[in-house]
Design an enzyme around this catalytic site. Sequence first.
Site, mmCIF file in Angstrom:
data_model
loop_
_atom_site.group_PDB
_atom_site.id
_atom_site.type_symbol
_atom_site.label_atom_id
_atom_site.label_comp_id
_atom_site.label_asym_id
_atom_site.label_seq_id
_atom_site.Cartn_x
_atom_site.Cartn_y
_atom_site.Cartn_z
ATOM 1 N N ASN A 65 0.864 -1.180 0.000
ATOM 2 C CA ASN A 65 0.000 0.000 0.000
ATOM 3 C C ASN A 65 0.904 1.234 0.000
ATOM 4 O OD1 ASN A 65 -1.844 2.015 0.496
ATOM 5 N ND2 ASN A 65 -2.319 1.382 2.596
ATOM 6 N N TRP A 66 1.010 1.857 -1.157
ATOM 7 C CA TRP A 66 1.922 3.012 -1.279
ATOM 8 C C TRP A 66 1.371 4.260 -0.594
ATOM 9 C CZ3 TRP A 66 3.732 3.039 -7.146
ATOM 10 C CH2 TRP A 66 4.446 1.853 -7.405
ATOM 11 N N LYS A 67 0.086 4.268 -0.286
ATOM 12 C CA LYS A 67 -0.581 5.455 0.271
ATOM 13 C C LYS A 67 -0.345 6.662 -0.655
ATOM 14 C CE LYS A 67 0.008 3.383 4.751
ATOM 15 N NZ LYS A 67 -0.027 3.530 6.189
ATOM 16 N N HIS A 71 -9.488 0.742 5.200
ATOM 17 C CA HIS A 71 -8.213 0.996 5.881
ATOM 18 C C HIS A 71 -8.481 1.961 7.045
ATOM 19 C CE1 HIS A 71 -4.134 2.376 6.641
ATOM 20 N NE2 HIS A 71 -3.712 1.313 5.973
ATOM 21 N N GLU A 102 -6.943 4.449 8.074
ATOM 22 C CA GLU A 102 -6.775 5.872 7.739
ATOM 23 C C GLU A 102 -8.038 6.415 7.062
ATOM 24 O OE1 GLU A 102 -3.052 5.497 5.600
ATOM 25 O OE2 GLU A 102 -2.059 4.939 7.467
ATOM 26 N N GLU A 150 -5.167 -5.175 10.905
ATOM 27 C CA GLU A 150 -4.151 -4.134 11.060
ATOM 28 C C GLU A 150 -4.391 -3.377 12.366
ATOM 29 O OE1 GLU A 150 -2.366 -2.904 7.065
ATOM 30 O OE2 GLU A 150 -4.169 -1.723 7.338
ATOM 31 N N GLY A 197 2.544 2.176 10.764
ATOM 32 C CA GLY A 197 3.458 3.302 10.564
ATOM 33 C C GLY A 197 4.198 3.737 11.818
ATOM 34 N N SER A 228 3.631 -2.197 10.447
ATOM 35 C CA SER A 228 5.094 -2.232 10.630
ATOM 36 C C SER A 228 5.687 -3.598 10.330
ATOM 37 C CB SER A 228 5.467 -1.754 12.037
ATOM 38 O OG SER A 228 5.062 -0.403 12.215
ATOM 39 N N GLY A 233 2.812 -1.218 4.320
ATOM 40 C CA GLY A 233 2.835 0.206 4.006
ATOM 41 C C GLY A 233 4.256 0.657 3.703
HETATM 42 C C1 PEP Z 1 -0.761 0.012 6.255
HETATM 43 O O1 PEP Z 1 -0.937 1.206 6.193
HETATM 44 O O2 PEP Z 1 -1.589 -0.762 5.753
HETATM 45 C C2 PEP Z 1 0.449 -0.465 6.911
HETATM 46 C C3 PEP Z 1 0.481 -1.695 7.312
HETATM 47 O O3 PEP Z 1 1.472 0.447 7.090
HETATM 48 P P1 PEP Z 1 2.943 0.165 7.707
HETATM 49 O O4 PEP Z 1 3.418 -1.128 7.099
HETATM 50 O O5 PEP Z 1 3.755 1.333 7.288
HETATM 51 O O6 PEP Z 1 2.764 0.049 9.176
#
Ligand code: PEP
Length: 253
Positions: free
Chosen positions: A9-11, A98, A100, A170, A176, A216, A237
């Site tokens: 997921n590049w966001k 998600h 976010e 998640e 993050g 993470s 992410g």
């Molecule tokens: C995500 O946003 O789906 C995610 C898992 O981010 P990160 O790996 O950066 O924690």
Amino acid sequence: MRKRIVAGNWKMNLTLEEGQKLTSEITNMVNDELNEEITVVINPPFPHMQAVKKLIDGSKNIFLGAQNCSDKASGAFTGEVSATILASFGASYVIIGHSERREYFNETNEQLTEKVKLALSNNLTPIFCCGEPLEIREAGTHEAYVTEQLTKALFGFSAEEMQRLVLAYEPIWAIGTGRTASSDQAQEMHAAIRNHFAAKYGDSLAAGLSILYGGSCKPDNAQDLFSKPDVDGGLIGGASLKSRDFVDIIKSF
Ligand code: PEP
């Protein structure tokens, strides 16, 4: 056997040029180095999707995904992108719910249900996210919190529909933050999620559901996480923005 999936997921990161470079690197490494059957999904920002699709065409493991879709089918909804539009340029997956999106864009369970319906009717596989905030984890009510999210958004679907979804657990406190869930914490929740679906849809459907871990996940913890029996891959992410890290995670099964 359940599908093993690693989705990046590049966001809201990377210019078109940076995204193309990253995609080419990932595609070359996956084609050269991956011997196992793992499904890889790249979820770039919407404007990059067509360019990414061109670069991954010809790779049997790599698929295009989107980070979101509208809860409306079409029409006067300025700035929105429908599931039909995503399907028209070759997307196979779409991330829905998600944290976010839930937190910053106030997406409700009812909207998420609509998004899943539209994704399925356009032959997109929803990657449906769930997960608890830190205060819920600290209060010890995380299992009830997550299963309620799933019940509210998804239990109206038929078994035929439900078996077409991928789930992603998640924990919000791990996204993050660099603070990943331990593999035991992930396993405990993934097993609880699978049992929750077994109670509603039966053991056989639940046994076939791919449940990804996100939060993470990095090359140095992916192997431990993916070794757990109910962890079927990852939603990645930050580490999906570096080709070597992302491909090392893909190779961690
Ligand atoms: C995500 O946003 O789906 C995610 C898992 O981010 P990160 O790996 O950066 O924690």
